[in-house]
Scaffold this active site. Sequence first.
Site, PDB file in Angstrom:
ATOM      1  N   ARG A   1       0.868  -1.185   0.000  1.00  0.00           N
ATOM      2  CA  ARG A   1       0.000   0.000   0.000  1.00  0.00           C
ATOM      3  C   ARG A   1       0.899   1.227   0.000  1.00  0.00           C
ATOM      4  O   ARG A   1       2.114   1.118   0.068  1.00  0.00           O
ATOM      5  CB  ARG A   1      -1.027   0.005   1.153  1.00  0.00           C
ATOM      6  CG  ARG A   1      -0.712  -0.758   2.406  1.00  0.00           C
ATOM      7  CD  ARG A   1       0.350  -0.126   3.231  1.00  0.00           C
ATOM      8  NE  ARG A   1       0.075   1.290   3.415  1.00  0.00           N
ATOM      9  CZ  ARG A   1       0.988   2.186   3.668  1.00  0.00           C
ATOM     10  NH1 ARG A   1       2.270   1.840   3.784  1.00  0.00           N
ATOM     11  NH2 ARG A   1       0.704   3.452   3.827  1.00  0.00           N
ATOM     12  N   GLY A   2       0.255   2.410  -0.055  1.00  0.00           N
ATOM     13  CA  GLY A   2       1.035   3.631  -0.231  1.00  0.00           C
ATOM     14  C   GLY A   2       1.143   3.885  -1.731  1.00  0.00           C
ATOM     15  O   GLY A   2       1.473   2.966  -2.489  1.00  0.00           O
ATOM     16  N   ALA A   3       0.851   5.134  -2.130  1.00  0.00           N
ATOM     17  CA  ALA A   3       0.701   5.423  -3.571  1.00  0.00           C
ATOM     18  C   ALA A   3       1.889   4.967  -4.433  1.00  0.00           C
ATOM     19  O   ALA A   3       1.696   4.229  -5.410  1.00  0.00           O
ATOM     20  CB  ALA A   3       0.410   6.912  -3.753  1.00  0.00           C
TER      21      ALA A   3
ATOM     22  N   ARG B   1      -7.218  -0.484  -6.995  1.00  0.00           N
ATOM     23  CA  ARG B   1      -7.550   0.523  -5.971  1.00  0.00           C
ATOM     24  C   ARG B   1      -7.764   1.846  -6.709  1.00  0.00           C
ATOM     25  O   ARG B   1      -6.987   2.187  -7.597  1.00  0.00           O
ATOM     26  CB  ARG B   1      -6.424   0.667  -4.928  1.00  0.00           C
ATOM     27  CG  ARG B   1      -6.493  -0.398  -3.836  1.00  0.00           C
ATOM     28  CD  ARG B   1      -5.590  -0.080  -2.663  1.00  0.00           C
ATOM     29  NE  ARG B   1      -6.211   0.825  -1.714  1.00  0.00           N
ATOM     30  CZ  ARG B   1      -5.532   1.372  -0.695  1.00  0.00           C
ATOM     31  NH1 ARG B   1      -4.243   1.089  -0.508  1.00  0.00           N
ATOM     32  NH2 ARG B   1      -6.135   2.192   0.154  1.00  0.00           N
TER      33      ARG B   1
ATOM     34  N   GLN C   1      -2.221   2.431  10.020  1.00  0.00           N
ATOM     35  CA  GLN C   1      -0.928   2.459   9.315  1.00  0.00           C
ATOM     36  C   GLN C   1       0.120   3.266  10.078  1.00  0.00           C
ATOM     37  O   GLN C   1       1.312   3.002   9.964  1.00  0.00           O
ATOM     38  CB  GLN C   1      -1.085   3.073   7.913  1.00  0.00           C
ATOM     39  CG  GLN C   1      -1.845   2.223   6.918  1.00  0.00           C
ATOM     40  CD  GLN C   1      -3.299   2.630   6.857  1.00  0.00           C
ATOM     41  OE1 GLN C   1      -3.884   3.024   7.863  1.00  0.00           O
ATOM     42  NE2 GLN C   1      -3.902   2.514   5.694  1.00  0.00           N
TER      43      GLN C   1
ATOM     44  N   ASP D   1      -2.012  10.716  -2.006  1.00  0.00           N
ATOM     45  CA  ASP D   1      -2.327   9.702  -3.017  1.00  0.00           C
ATOM     46  C   ASP D   1      -2.615  10.330  -4.370  1.00  0.00           C
ATOM     47  O   ASP D   1      -2.576   9.666  -5.400  1.00  0.00           O
ATOM     48  CB  ASP D   1      -3.530   8.871  -2.580  1.00  0.00           C
ATOM     49  CG  ASP D   1      -3.105   7.931  -1.480  1.00  0.00           C
ATOM     50  OD1 ASP D   1      -3.020   8.388  -0.323  1.00  0.00           O
ATOM     51  OD2 ASP D   1      -2.814   6.762  -1.776  1.00  0.00           O
TER      52      ASP D   1
ATOM     53  N   ASN E   1      -5.481  12.645   0.508  1.00  0.00           N
ATOM     54  CA  ASN E   1      -4.642  11.737   1.305  1.00  0.00           C
ATOM     55  C   ASN E   1      -5.531  10.967   2.287  1.00  0.00           C
ATOM     56  O   ASN E   1      -6.751  11.162   2.348  1.00  0.00           O
ATOM     57  CB  ASN E   1      -3.548  12.520   2.047  1.00  0.00           C
ATOM     58  CG  ASN E   1      -2.504  11.604   2.667  1.00  0.00           C
ATOM     59  OD1 ASN E   1      -2.029  10.663   2.037  1.00  0.00           O
ATOM     60  ND2 ASN E   1      -2.151  11.847   3.916  1.00  0.00           N
ATOM     61  N   LYS E   2      -4.918  10.128   3.073  1.00  0.00           N
ATOM     62  CA  LYS E   2      -5.611   9.266   4.034  1.00  0.00           C
ATOM     63  C   LYS E   2      -6.644  10.041   4.847  1.00  0.00           C
ATOM     64  O   LYS E   2      -6.382  11.158   5.282  1.00  0.00           O
ATOM     65  CB  LYS E   2      -4.567   8.623   4.949  1.00  0.00           C
ATOM     66  CG  LYS E   2      -5.082   7.675   5.991  1.00  0.00           C
ATOM     67  CD  LYS E   2      -5.979   6.582   5.478  1.00  0.00           C
ATOM     68  CE  LYS E   2      -5.326   5.735   4.402  1.00  0.00           C
ATOM     69  NZ  LYS E   2      -6.302   4.864   3.682  1.00  0.00           N
TER      70      LYS E   2
HETATM   71  O1  MRU Z   1      -4.541   3.292   2.249  1.00  0.00           O
HETATM   72  P1  MRU Z   1      -3.056   3.459   2.175  1.00  0.00           P
HETATM   73  O2  MRU Z   1      -2.331   2.885   3.335  1.00  0.00           O
HETATM   74  O3  MRU Z   1      -2.513   2.985   0.850  1.00  0.00           O
HETATM   75  O4  MRU Z   1      -2.863   5.028   2.221  1.00  0.00           O
HETATM   76  C1  MRU Z   1      -1.573   5.574   2.168  1.00  0.00           C
HETATM   77  C2  MRU Z   1      -1.546   7.042   2.312  1.00  0.00           C
HETATM   78  O5  MRU Z   1      -2.554   7.675   2.508  1.00  0.00           O
HETATM   79  C3  MRU Z   1      -0.231   7.716   2.103  1.00  0.00           C
HETATM   80  O6  MRU Z   1      -0.178   8.914   2.817  1.00  0.00           O
HETATM   81  C4  MRU Z   1      -0.036   8.035   0.610  1.00  0.00           C
HETATM   82  O7  MRU Z   1      -0.262   6.905  -0.176  1.00  0.00           O
HETATM   83  C5  MRU Z   1       1.317   8.563   0.333  1.00  0.00           C
HETATM   84  S1  MRU Z   1       2.549   7.325   0.437  1.00  0.00           S
HETATM   85  C6  MRU Z   1       4.048   8.014   0.134  1.00  0.00           C
END
Ligand code: MRU
Length: 356
Positions: free
Chosen positions: A51-53, A88, A199, A240, A250-251
Amino acid sequence: MRIQGKEYRTIWYEDKIVKIIDQTKLPHQFIIKDLKSVKDAINAIKVMEVRGAPLIGATAAYGIVLAIHENNSQEFISKCSEELIKSRPTAINLKWAVDRMMKKLSGINSNQILEVALKEAKEICDEDERFCEDIGINGLKIIEEIYNNKKNTVNILTHCNAGWLATINWGTATSPIYHAHKKGIPVHVWVDETRPRNQGANLTSYELNEEEIPNTIIADNTGGILMQRGQVDMCIVGTDRTLSNGDVCNKIGTYLKALAAHDNNVPFYVALPSSTIDWNIEDARDIPIEERNSEELSHVEGIDENNEVKKVLIYPKKSKAMNLAFDVTPAKYVSGLITERGVCEASTNGLKNLFK
Ligand code: MRU
């Protein structure tokens, strides 16, 4: 970055297999998982083993490589690319990486297609690592300035995990922190737990511990009072999808942190590689916001006294729950965007000047 003293990247390729660190098992178990087919790659993205963009994008790129192992016809590869993009919806890096792979592969004959795909997937990873390192060098200047004025530990609040586990290496939001720590600047990180998947607690705190950076986990609602008390010098988060006007997706919960920061004059920075910029969507309401299974809210996983992983229900059995995974912070609440090319204003002009 390090886990138990050993250097890792979050994804790599070995003998026709893509290797990942299974992030659903952290922090209690460190398991390296094999992805052997494009289906495995799609599933890993969906269930958030990765996970993470930026890491989602890199996994999708290697997903195309795995698809080619199975069947190198253009028809099959195109079908898989569409499936990967759908795995996703919110992080733009996913589509960016798949489109980049497909562009590179167009017109390549079947004898060479695997070699070209492998090279491009590796370049996507290497580039992300370089960009995240540059984000760190650029963001370090901001931390250094705060330290030079304060002459004491710099307290940084972050949300979710935009650390090295969310990228290939370094992270985005954490890269300036790692650079500051390596330079000897005393930093302490307030880690938002980041419900529902935690996370922050499970991944950000874990990776900061492995690098021996002081950090404290806080409940998601604690940041506001810490800011009122002057215990937060700056916030740095990841994203993201950032629009060309500087709006930041973002999250979930990032927006509330930005509002609290604005009210308390705490600088609120967003760190991102250019692969996270969406140059096409102009209105934040058009960003697809992922809604995940409500079980992520109603159930919590942890280890018991025998170190066994247990999942338990914490809500009333009859209650409904809603699990929106992301929100949008309007550009006006963002103090600056920290990118691989430098720091700019969160605005059309700011981004245009850096990325002509
Ligand atoms: O749902 P996730 O864990 O994939 O969400 C991740 C985030 O929101 C991060 O802040 C974002 O992807 C940036 S990662 C460098």
